[in-house]
Design an enzyme around this catalytic site. Structure first.
Site, short mmCIF file in Angstrom:
data_model
loop_
_atom_site.label_atom_id
_atom_site.label_comp_id
_atom_site.label_asym_id
_atom_site.label_seq_id
_atom_site.Cartn_x
_atom_site.Cartn_y
_atom_site.Cartn_z
N HIS A 121 1.04 -1.21 -0.10
CA HIS A 121 -0.26 -0.19 -0.48
C HIS A 121 0.83 1.54 -0.40
O HIS A 121 2.30 1.20 0.57
CB HIS A 121 -0.41 0.04 1.50
N ASP A 198 3.24 -4.38 7.73
CA ASP A 198 1.58 -3.86 7.69
C ASP A 198 0.32 -4.67 7.73
O ASP A 198 0.18 -6.01 7.20
CB ASP A 198 1.62 -3.19 6.48
N GLN A 201 -4.58 -5.31 6.20
CA GLN A 201 -5.36 -6.04 5.67
C GLN A 201 -5.61 -8.11 6.05
O GLN A 201 -6.21 -8.88 6.23
CB GLN A 201 -4.84 -6.43 4.54
N LYS A 224 -10.64 -1.74 10.68
CA LYS A 224 -10.56 -2.59 9.32
C LYS A 224 -10.85 -4.40 10.38
O LYS A 224 -11.32 -5.43 9.67
CB LYS A 224 -8.99 -4.07 8.63
N CYS A 361 -4.86 2.52 -3.79
CA CYS A 361 -2.99 2.78 -3.09
C CYS A 361 -2.41 1.51 -3.65
O CYS A 361 -1.24 1.42 -2.00
CB CYS A 361 -3.72 3.14 -1.36
#
Length: 403
Positions: A121, A198, A201, A224, A361
């Site tokens: 991202h 990260d 997600q 999320k 993104c």
């Protein structure tokens, strides 16, 4: 037992209509929906104990402080951090990444190397580019394969004694690819490099164990994970968080202040300047409780079934191509030959189906495939196969209208 009817009843927004059609919400990769229990927690804070934290001796302040720190303990337990003060509550994943990038600006030198993956991202690309501009460090990129996986042989070849930092997402937001982060962390540590993952997600689908992964930094967002926007976490190993300088100056992050010198507070407050998103932090803890009450094994089972069924049904449509076909979470990113993804997405909206269109993104991924973007359907545990049938029929109708 997993009851889809009971779970869907927890989410009031799933009862609404869009353009006269029942809402089918397949934009969970952008933000999940919020169950009533989390909404109630936000209302309860503002209705009953709205006060600033860590600062007052009065009852409301003490109640708010206790609830906020209780949420930190819930997050610590969920991610299996060794200490609660290794959990920094932030404004979200992007904020968390920037705290680490800013901190390393004083620790890197010209010629040092940092590695990012092709699947990132923008919020896990741009801060590192800015860091390289400040320090003279060199950015290296792990290439990707046609199926959406990372070229792991190339990754191992990139690692060397100059590598100081490695950054990779746990799950790709654009394709759903689940990256082999444990292997990547272990390989980086052999060269003395630190790793930031990260997890924005991944966390809606997977319960990460930061100690078992031996990861140095792990970041995620509440919104999320059935929580509110504007709050997230930065996990960091104690020794590394102590090594990094503060990100912002202000109230709460200090120990003593004089005009001659300021000393900083210990963890976690060193990185939590100013008044935080108090109700957001509290609601984040409630959202984690909610997801754990369902169970991540049950969540994974439901979402894997949705992914398999959605893939099977969408692949029957002539001219439809799916991007990212390797091991992945519940995301299907696709296009219709000869049709711009935005046009498909606009028609789907009129039919009550919410999907994401564009580059998500993640422009380098779209550049790799030589496309302007994709249509992304991202599923959550509260979605159903019947909703996927509605999506498939809507895509067929949109294709006919645009042919």
């Amino acid at each position: 037992m997993f009851s889809i009817e009971k779970i869907r009843a927890d989410f009031p927004i799933l009862n609404r209509e869009v353009h006269g059609k029942p809402l089918v919400y397949f934009d969970n990769g952008a933000t999940s929906q919020t169950p009533q229990i989390v909404i109630d927690a936000i209302v309860d804070y503002y209705s009953n104990y709205n006060a600033n934290i860590h600062r007052g001796v009065h009852t409301l302040s003490q109640e708010a402080t206790d609830k906020y720190e209780e949420a930190r303990l819930k997050i610590q337990k969920h991610f299996n951090a060794k200490h609660s003060y290794e959990i920094i509550l932030t404004a979200g994943t992007t904020h968390s990444v920037n705290i680490v990038a800013s901190g390393f600006a004083s620790l890197l030198k010209e010629g040092d190397e940092i590695i990012v993956s092709s699947l990132e991202h923008h919020s896990n690309i741009v801060p590192w580019q800015m860091l390289c501009e400040k320090t003279g460090a060199v950015l290296k990129v792990i290439p990707m394969a046609e199926d959406g996986s990372l070229e792991m042989e190339a990754y191992h070849e990139l690692l060397n004694s100059k590598t100081k930092l490695v950054f990779c997402n746990h799950v790709s937001n654009a394709l759903g690819t689940i990256n082999p982060i444990k292997e990547m962390i272990h390989a980086a540590h052999k060269f003395g490099a630190y790793v930031l993952i990260d997890g924005a997600q991944a966390c809606p689908h997977i319960r990460p164990d930061v100690q078992e992964l031996d990861v140095d930094f792990y970041v995620a967002s509440a919104h999320k994970m059935c929580g509110p926007t504007g709050v997230g976490l930065l996990y960091g190993k104690e020794e590394l968080l102590n090594k990094l300088p503060p990100y912002q100056g202000g109230g709460e992050m200090i120990e003593t202040v004089t005009f001659e010198k300021t000393t900083y507070a210990g963890l976690p407050h060193k990185f939590e300047a100013g008044t935080p998103n108090i109700c957001g932090g509290i609601a984040f803890g409630v959202a984690i409780d909610y997801m754990n009450s369902i169970g991540f094994d049950a969540i994974a089972k439901q979402e894997n079934e949705l992914l398999a069924y959605g893939t099977q049904e969408l692949e029957k449509i002539d001219g439809l191509k799916i991007y990212g076909t390797t091991n992945k979470a519940s995301v299907i990113s696709f296009n219709i030959e000869g049709v711009h993804p935005y046009d498909i997405g606009s028609i789907l909206d009129k039919l009550g189906v919410a999907v994401r269109t564009g580059h998500h993104c993640a422009q380098p991924i779209m550049n790799f495939y030589c496309i302007p973007g994709t249509i992304r359907a991202s599923f959550s545990f509260y979605n159903t196969k019947e909703e996927i049938d509605i999506l498939v029929n809507a895509v067929k109708k949109a294709k006919m209208m645009l042919s």
